[in-house]
Design a protein around this motif. Sequence first.
Motif, short mmCIF file in Angstrom:
data_model
loop_
_atom_site.label_atom_id
_atom_site.label_comp_id
_atom_site.label_asym_id
_atom_site.label_seq_id
_atom_site.Cartn_x
_atom_site.Cartn_y
_atom_site.Cartn_z
N THR A 76 0.84 -1.19 0.00
CA THR A 76 0.00 0.00 0.00
C THR A 76 0.88 1.25 0.00
N LYS A 77 0.55 2.20 -0.88
CA LYS A 77 1.24 3.50 -0.91
C LYS A 77 0.93 4.27 0.36
N GLY A 78 1.88 5.11 0.76
CA GLY A 78 1.63 6.05 1.84
C GLY A 78 1.68 5.47 3.25
N ARG A 79 2.29 4.32 3.42
CA ARG A 79 2.35 3.71 4.76
C ARG A 79 3.66 3.99 5.47
N GLY A 80 4.53 4.76 4.80
CA GLY A 80 5.80 5.13 5.43
C GLY A 80 6.93 4.19 5.07
N GLY A 81 8.10 4.55 5.47
CA GLY A 81 9.28 3.74 5.20
C GLY A 81 10.09 4.30 4.05
N VAL A 82 11.31 3.81 3.94
CA VAL A 82 12.25 4.30 2.93
C VAL A 82 11.76 4.02 1.52
N PHE A 83 11.29 2.78 1.26
CA PHE A 83 10.85 2.43 -0.09
C PHE A 83 9.63 3.26 -0.49
N ASP A 84 8.68 3.41 0.41
CA ASP A 84 7.49 4.22 0.13
C ASP A 84 7.89 5.65 -0.21
N ALA A 85 8.82 6.22 0.52
CA ALA A 85 9.28 7.58 0.26
C ALA A 85 9.98 7.66 -1.10
#
Length: 137
Positions: free
Chosen positions: A62-71
């Motif tokens: 899911t997009k927008g859940r935080g973390g380095v990869f999401d950013a």
Amino acid sequence: MAGTSGGRPSIYPTLLYADAKAAIRQLTEAFGFTELSVYEGEDGSVMHAELTQGNGAVMVGTKGRGGVFDAAMKEAGTTGVYVVVDDVDAHHRRAVDHGVEILMPPTDQDYGSRDYMARDLEGNVWSFGTYAPEIAG
């Protein structure tokens, strides 16, 4: 370089979706992927999922859940993934039956492949075809 010991693929395309659960439904129902695992956060978001097709796999979250990869993926464009299938026409019919947006119908290519192209619910482009180059080990 890491190998594929134990039958494991060495490359996993990873896609993030605003609605990962809907994406997983489309990928399994319309495109014939098999759900291997889905891990959800307390809020119901998909933290990590693995879907298989043949001897390959994709990871979904899911997009927008935080973390380095999401950013890192926040400003990324859509993704294109090529998947080898045995029967392109049957695979295409299944996708059409599930209302998938078809970008190119099954087409015989000059390089010997037969393939088609589709767009998933969030704009990623999926190509399905018979082209499977030999990769020297």
